[in-house]
Design a protein around this motif. Structure first.
Motif, PDB file in Angstrom:
ATOM      1  N   LYS A 350      74.479  96.148  13.378  1.00  0.00           N
ATOM      2  CA  LYS A 350      75.668  96.887  12.955  1.00  0.00           C
ATOM      3  C   LYS A 350      75.806  98.176  13.750  1.00  0.00           C
ATOM      4  O   LYS A 350      76.911  98.630  14.055  1.00  0.00           O
ATOM      5  N   GLY A 351      74.666  98.795  14.097  1.00  0.00           N
ATOM      6  CA  GLY A 351      74.675 100.063  14.819  1.00  0.00           C
ATOM      7  C   GLY A 351      74.041 101.168  14.006  1.00  0.00           C
ATOM      8  O   GLY A 351      73.814 101.022  12.801  1.00  0.00           O
ATOM      9  N   HIS A 352      73.765 102.294  14.667  1.00  0.00           N
ATOM     10  CA  HIS A 352      73.026 103.373  14.016  1.00  0.00           C
ATOM     11  C   HIS A 352      73.516 104.755  14.466  1.00  0.00           C
ATOM     12  O   HIS A 352      72.798 105.477  15.165  1.00  0.00           O
ATOM     13  N   PRO A 353      74.744 105.148  14.062  1.00  0.00           N
ATOM     14  CA  PRO A 353      75.148 106.550  14.241  1.00  0.00           C
ATOM     15  C   PRO A 353      74.461 107.375  13.142  1.00  0.00           C
ATOM     16  O   PRO A 353      74.821 107.268  11.964  1.00  0.00           O
ATOM     17  N   LEU A 354      73.470 108.147  13.490  1.00  0.00           N
ATOM     18  CA  LEU A 354      72.485 108.646  12.536  1.00  0.00           C
ATOM     19  C   LEU A 354      73.082 109.219  11.252  1.00  0.00           C
ATOM     20  O   LEU A 354      72.670 108.857  10.151  1.00  0.00           O
ATOM     21  N   GLY A 355      74.039 110.123  11.366  1.00  0.00           N
ATOM     22  CA  GLY A 355      74.587 110.767  10.176  1.00  0.00           C
ATOM     23  C   GLY A 355      75.388 109.849   9.284  1.00  0.00           C
ATOM     24  O   GLY A 355      75.592 110.140   8.101  1.00  0.00           O
ATOM     25  N   ALA A 356      75.843 108.733   9.816  1.00  0.00           N
ATOM     26  CA  ALA A 356      76.677 107.806   9.044  1.00  0.00           C
ATOM     27  C   ALA A 356      75.887 106.671   8.419  1.00  0.00           C
ATOM     28  O   ALA A 356      76.379 106.012   7.491  1.00  0.00           O
ATOM     29  N   THR A 357      74.686 106.416   8.893  1.00  0.00           N
ATOM     30  CA  THR A 357      73.971 105.193   8.534  1.00  0.00           C
ATOM     31  C   THR A 357      73.769 105.028   7.031  1.00  0.00           C
ATOM     32  O   THR A 357      74.063 103.977   6.463  1.00  0.00           O
ATOM     33  N   GLY A 358      73.239 106.031   6.366  1.00  0.00           N
ATOM     34  CA  GLY A 358      72.967 105.905   4.931  1.00  0.00           C
ATOM     35  C   GLY A 358      74.214 105.675   4.110  1.00  0.00           C
ATOM     36  O   GLY A 358      74.197 104.930   3.112  1.00  0.00           O
ATOM     37  N   LEU A 359      75.324 106.273   4.498  1.00  0.00           N
ATOM     38  CA  LEU A 359      76.579 106.083   3.777  1.00  0.00           C
ATOM     39  C   LEU A 359      77.184 104.721   4.074  1.00  0.00           C
ATOM     40  O   LEU A 359      77.797 104.099   3.201  1.00  0.00           O
ATOM     41  N   ALA A 360      77.001 104.231   5.300  1.00  0.00           N
ATOM     42  CA  ALA A 360      77.462 102.881   5.632  1.00  0.00           C
ATOM     43  C   ALA A 360      76.670 101.836   4.850  1.00  0.00           C
ATOM     44  O   ALA A 360      77.233 100.812   4.427  1.00  0.00           O
ATOM     45  N   GLN A 361      75.384 102.068   4.638  1.00  0.00           N
ATOM     46  CA  GLN A 361      74.608 101.171   3.796  1.00  0.00           C
ATOM     47  C   GLN A 361      75.197 101.114   2.386  1.00  0.00           C
ATOM     48  O   GLN A 361      75.321 100.032   1.786  1.00  0.00           O
ATOM     49  N   THR A 362      75.571 102.273   1.863  1.00  0.00           N
ATOM     50  CA  THR A 362      76.159 102.335   0.532  1.00  0.00           C
ATOM     51  C   THR A 362      77.487 101.597   0.488  1.00  0.00           C
ATOM     52  O   THR A 362      77.775 100.869  -0.472  1.00  0.00           O
ATOM     53  N   ALA A 363      78.296 101.768   1.521  1.00  0.00           N
ATOM     54  CA  ALA A 363      79.580 101.073   1.563  1.00  0.00           C
ATOM     55  C   ALA A 363      79.371  99.564   1.497  1.00  0.00           C
ATOM     56  O   ALA A 363      80.054  98.859   0.734  1.00  0.00           O
ATOM     57  N   GLU A 364      78.445  99.047   2.287  1.00  0.00           N
ATOM     58  CA  GLU A 364      78.179  97.602   2.279  1.00  0.00           C
ATOM     59  C   GLU A 364      77.748  97.132   0.894  1.00  0.00           C
ATOM     60  O   GLU A 364      78.221  96.101   0.393  1.00  0.00           O
ATOM     61  N   LEU A 365      76.865  97.889   0.248  1.00  0.00           N
ATOM     62  CA  LEU A 365      76.390  97.474  -1.068  1.00  0.00           C
ATOM     63  C   LEU A 365      77.499  97.532  -2.109  1.00  0.00           C
ATOM     64  O   LEU A 365      77.569  96.668  -2.993  1.00  0.00           O
ATOM     65  N   VAL A 366      78.355  98.516  -2.023  1.00  0.00           N
ATOM     66  CA  VAL A 366      79.478  98.597  -2.967  1.00  0.00           C
ATOM     67  C   VAL A 366      80.389  97.387  -2.808  1.00  0.00           C
ATOM     68  O   VAL A 366      80.804  96.760  -3.794  1.00  0.00           O
ATOM     69  N   TRP A 367      80.688  97.011  -1.571  1.00  0.00           N
ATOM     70  CA  TRP A 367      81.504  95.813  -1.358  1.00  0.00           C
ATOM     71  C   TRP A 367      80.800  94.580  -1.911  1.00  0.00           C
ATOM     72  O   TRP A 367      81.438  93.711  -2.525  1.00  0.00           O
ATOM     73  N   GLN A 368      79.508  94.496  -1.722  1.00  0.00           N
ATOM     74  CA  GLN A 368      78.760  93.355  -2.238  1.00  0.00           C
ATOM     75  C   GLN A 368      78.798  93.309  -3.763  1.00  0.00           C
ATOM     76  O   GLN A 368      79.011  92.250  -4.371  1.00  0.00           O
ATOM     77  N   LEU A 369      78.588  94.457  -4.425  1.00  0.00           N
ATOM     78  CA  LEU A 369      78.534  94.494  -5.880  1.00  0.00           C
ATOM     79  C   LEU A 369      79.909  94.329  -6.515  1.00  0.00           C
ATOM     80  O   LEU A 369      80.015  93.911  -7.670  1.00  0.00           O
ATOM     81  N   ARG A 370      80.951  94.629  -5.773  1.00  0.00           N
ATOM     82  CA  ARG A 370      82.315  94.358  -6.242  1.00  0.00           C
ATOM     83  C   ARG A 370      82.735  92.909  -5.989  1.00  0.00           C
ATOM     84  O   ARG A 370      83.767  92.468  -6.485  1.00  0.00           O
ATOM     85  N   GLY A 371      81.979  92.212  -5.152  1.00  0.00           N
ATOM     86  CA  GLY A 371      82.336  90.847  -4.806  1.00  0.00           C
ATOM     87  C   GLY A 371      83.438  90.758  -3.774  1.00  0.00           C
ATOM     88  O   GLY A 371      84.165  89.759  -3.722  1.00  0.00           O
ATOM     89  N   THR A 372      83.555  91.786  -2.920  1.00  0.00           N
ATOM     90  CA  THR A 372      84.652  91.843  -1.948  1.00  0.00           C
ATOM     91  C   THR A 372      84.152  91.845  -0.508  1.00  0.00           C
ATOM     92  O   THR A 372      84.854  92.300   0.395  1.00  0.00           O
ATOM     93  N   ALA A 373      82.956  91.323  -0.266  1.00  0.00           N
ATOM     94  CA  ALA A 373      82.356  91.378   1.068  1.00  0.00           C
ATOM     95  C   ALA A 373      82.740  90.204   1.962  1.00  0.00           C
ATOM     96  O   ALA A 373      82.195  90.065   3.055  1.00  0.00           O
ATOM     97  N   GLY A 374      83.655  89.375   1.509  1.00  0.00           N
ATOM     98  CA  GLY A 374      84.155  88.294   2.353  1.00  0.00           C
ATOM     99  C   GLY A 374      83.079  87.303   2.732  1.00  0.00           C
ATOM    100  O   GLY A 374      82.289  86.856   1.886  1.00  0.00           O
ATOM    101  N   GLU A 375      83.017  86.950   4.009  1.00  0.00           N
ATOM    102  CA  GLU A 375      82.056  85.945   4.479  1.00  0.00           C
ATOM    103  C   GLU A 375      80.610  86.409   4.328  1.00  0.00           C
ATOM    104  O   GLU A 375      79.688  85.591   4.379  1.00  0.00           O
ATOM    105  N   ARG A 376      80.399  87.699   4.153  1.00  0.00           N
ATOM    106  CA  ARG A 376      79.040  88.214   3.983  1.00  0.00           C
ATOM    107  C   ARG A 376      78.604  88.216   2.515  1.00  0.00           C
ATOM    108  O   ARG A 376      77.469  88.605   2.206  1.00  0.00           O
ATOM    109  N   GLN A 377      79.477  87.838   1.599  1.00  0.00           N
ATOM    110  CA  GLN A 377      79.219  88.018   0.179  1.00  0.00           C
ATOM    111  C   GLN A 377      77.936  87.322  -0.278  1.00  0.00           C
ATOM    112  O   GLN A 377      77.721  86.136  -0.004  1.00  0.00           O
ATOM    113  N   VAL A 378      77.102  88.094  -0.986  1.00  0.00           N
ATOM    114  CA  VAL A 378      75.916  87.557  -1.634  1.00  0.00           C
ATOM    115  C   VAL A 378      76.338  87.066  -3.019  1.00  0.00           C
ATOM    116  O   VAL A 378      76.787  87.871  -3.841  1.00  0.00           O
TER     117      VAL A 378
END
Length: 403
Positions: A350-378
Motif C-alpha cells: 500500500k505504501g508508507h508515508p510515515l505520518g499517514a500510515t497509522g491513520l490509513a490503517q484505521t481507515a482500512e479497519l473502519v471500512w472493514q468493520l462497516r462492511g464497505t471494503a468492497g473486494e477486500r471485505q473480510v
C-alpha cells in the motif's frame, strides 16, 4: 467517556514526485473526505493533532488551514513511523478526557525517492545530519545492531530489520520462503485496493528473485517511500447522538508503549526493533478493550519489512514465539484463515508515508468493520486491530469494534 471514529479519508498513496502536489493539497483531500464521511463540517471540529516527520514546525497548521481558518488548536506530532497512530491517540484522549467532542486527526508525508526514511529535510533516518552536527536519536538502537552484526553500506533500517530476520532464522528455523510469503500475501491483497501504491501480484519465487536490499530481505519485502495523507474524525457519544451520526466504530482499547530495558539488554535486533514494545502495547490494549486476539477478525499491522509482520504475530499473541513463519505459511493470516492481516496490502504494498500510515490503517479497519471494503471485505468482521511502530521508539496498538 467513550470515543468513536465517525469518519475516515485518505489519498491514494503515491511514489514520491509522481504528482505535483504539496503536502497541504494531500491533507485537504484526505481531510475533506473524512469530514464528508462523518457528515460534518470543519466548523464542528474543536482540535486538530497533525502527524508528519519531514516538514518543519507548524506545517500542521499550514496543512489544516486548507480545511478552514477557525482558530482552533492545532498540534504538530512527530513520533517516527508511529506518528499517525500517535495523532489518533491524542484525538482519542481529548475526547475521552472530555476536553473536546469532535477532533480531527490528520497525518501526511511528502518524501523523497530512495531508501525508506529519506525525507524532505535531507536527514537520513538512522544517521546524522549531512553536516554531521547532530547524532541520530536512534543511534543507541544502531549501536546494538553494529555490536552484534557490524554496519554495512545498505540502508540502516533495512540492516536492522534484516539482522532481526537473520536472528529469527538462526534461533527458530524461519526460512527465507516464509519471510517472502508475508510479502506475497500483502502484494496479493493490494491488488484490490485502489489507494495502494503498488497493485502488482507476486508469488514467493518472484519475491525472492527481486534485488537483495540487505540479506535476507529483498526489495519486494521492504516498504517504499511514499507520498500521501489520511484523516480520522473522532467524536464523543453525545456529539454523535446530537448530530445523528451513523457508521460509528468504537475505539475499544488503545495503548502506546516506548522502549524499556528489555529493548536493549539482550543485544538482539528482534528486541531493538520493537517486539517487546509491541507485546506490551497489545497487552494493555486488550485489557482496556476487554477483548483478546481470539476476538479479532481483521488486522492492519506495521509490515515495514516482512520480518516485522512475523515478529508482530508473536507480539500480538497470534502464535507462540518462533512459530510465526509457520503461521503465515499455513494461510492463517489471509482470506479463509483465522485472521486477515493487512487486507489493504500493508506498508509493503500500500505504501508508507510515515505520518499517514497509522491513520490509513484505521481507515482500512473502519471500512472493514462497516462492511464497505468492497473486494477486500473480510466477511463478518466485527473487531479490528491496528499496530503501528516507530524506531526510537513507540508502539501503538488500537482495538476497534463495530457498533
Amino acid at each position: 467517556m467513550k470515543a468513536y471514529v465517525a469518519g475516515v479519508g485518505m489519498t491514494k498513496f503515491e511514489k514520491p514526485e509522481t504528482r505535483s502536489w504539496q503536502y497541504w493539497d494531500m491533507v485537504r483531500e484526505a481531510g475533506e473526505a473524512a469530514l464528508a464521511d462523518a457528515g460534518i463540517g470543519y466548523a464542528d471540529v474543536e482540535q486538530v493533532p497533525v502527524g508528519y516527520c519531514f516538514q518543519p514546525s507548524t506545517a500542521g497548521q499550514r496543512a489544516a488551514y486548507e480545511l478552514g481558518l477557525t482558530g482552533i488548536p492545532v498540534y504538530n506530532v512527530n513520533n517516527n513511523c508511529a506518528t499517525g497512530s500517535t495523532a489518533l491517540m491524542l484525538a482519542r484522549q481529548l475526547v475521552e478526557g472530555d476536553a473536546a467532542d469532535c477532533v480531527l486527526a490528520l497525518g501526511f508525508e511528502k518524501m523523497k525517492k530512495g531508501a525508506l526514511g529519506g525525507g524532505a529535510d535531507g536527514v537520513a533516518r538512522g544517521g546524522a545530519a549531512d553536516d554531521g552536527s547532530s547524532a541520530s536519536p536512534v543511534a543507541r538502537h544502531y549501536e546494538i545492531m553494529a555490536a552484534r552484526h557490524g554496519f554495512e553500506m545498505s540502508p540502516p533500517t533495512a540492516q536492522i530489520f534484516g539482522d532481526a530476520a537473520r536472528e529469527h532464522m538462526e534461533k527458530y528455523g524461519t526460512t527465507e520462503a516464509q519471510l517472502a510469503a508475508v510479502a506475497a500475501k500483502n502484494h496479493r491483497h493490494s491488488a484490490h485496493n485502489p489507494n495502494a501504491q503498488f497493485r502488482d501480484v507476486y508469488d514467493v519465487a518472484g519475491i525472492l528473485a527481486s534485488r537483495t536490499v540487505h540479506r535476507p530481505l529483498t526489495k519486494l519485502q521492504c516498504s517504499p517511500t511514499s507520498d500521501g495523507a489520511a484523516a480520522v474524525v473522532v467524536v464523543s457519544q453525545r456529539f454523535a447522538a446530537r448530530r445523528g451520526l451513523t457508521g460509528l466504530v468504537e475505539i475499544a482499547g488503545q495503548a502506546m508503549t516506548t522502549d524499556t530495558e528489555e529493548s536493549f539488554a539482550s543485544g538482539s535486533c528482534i528486541d531493538v526493533v520493537g517486539q517487546p514494545m509491541s507485546r506490551e502495547a497489545a497487552r494493555q490494549a486488550y485489557d482496556r478493550a476487554g477483548l483478546g486476539i481470539e476476538d479479532v477478525d481483521v488486522i492492519e499491522l506495521h509490515d515495514c519489512f516482512s520480518v516485522n509482520e512475523l515478529l508482530t504475530y508473536e507480539a500480538l499473541g497470534m502464535c507462540a514465539m518462533g512459530e510465526s513463519g509457520k503461521l503465515v505459511e499455513s494461510g492463517a493470516t489471509s482470506y479463509g484463515g483465522r485472521w486477515v492481516v493487512n487486507p489493504s496490502g500493508g506498508l509493503i504494498s500500500k505504501g508508507h508515508p510515515l505520518g499517514a500510515t497509522g491513520l490509513a490503517q484505521t481507515a482500512e479497519l473502519v471500512w472493514q468493520l462497516r462492511g464497505t471494503a468492497g473486494e477486500r471485505q473480510v466477511p463478518g468482521a466485527r473487531v479490528g486491530l491496528a499496530h503501528n511502530i516507530g524506531l526510537g521508539g513507540a508502539a501503538v496498538v488500537t482495538v476497534l469494534r463495530a457498533v
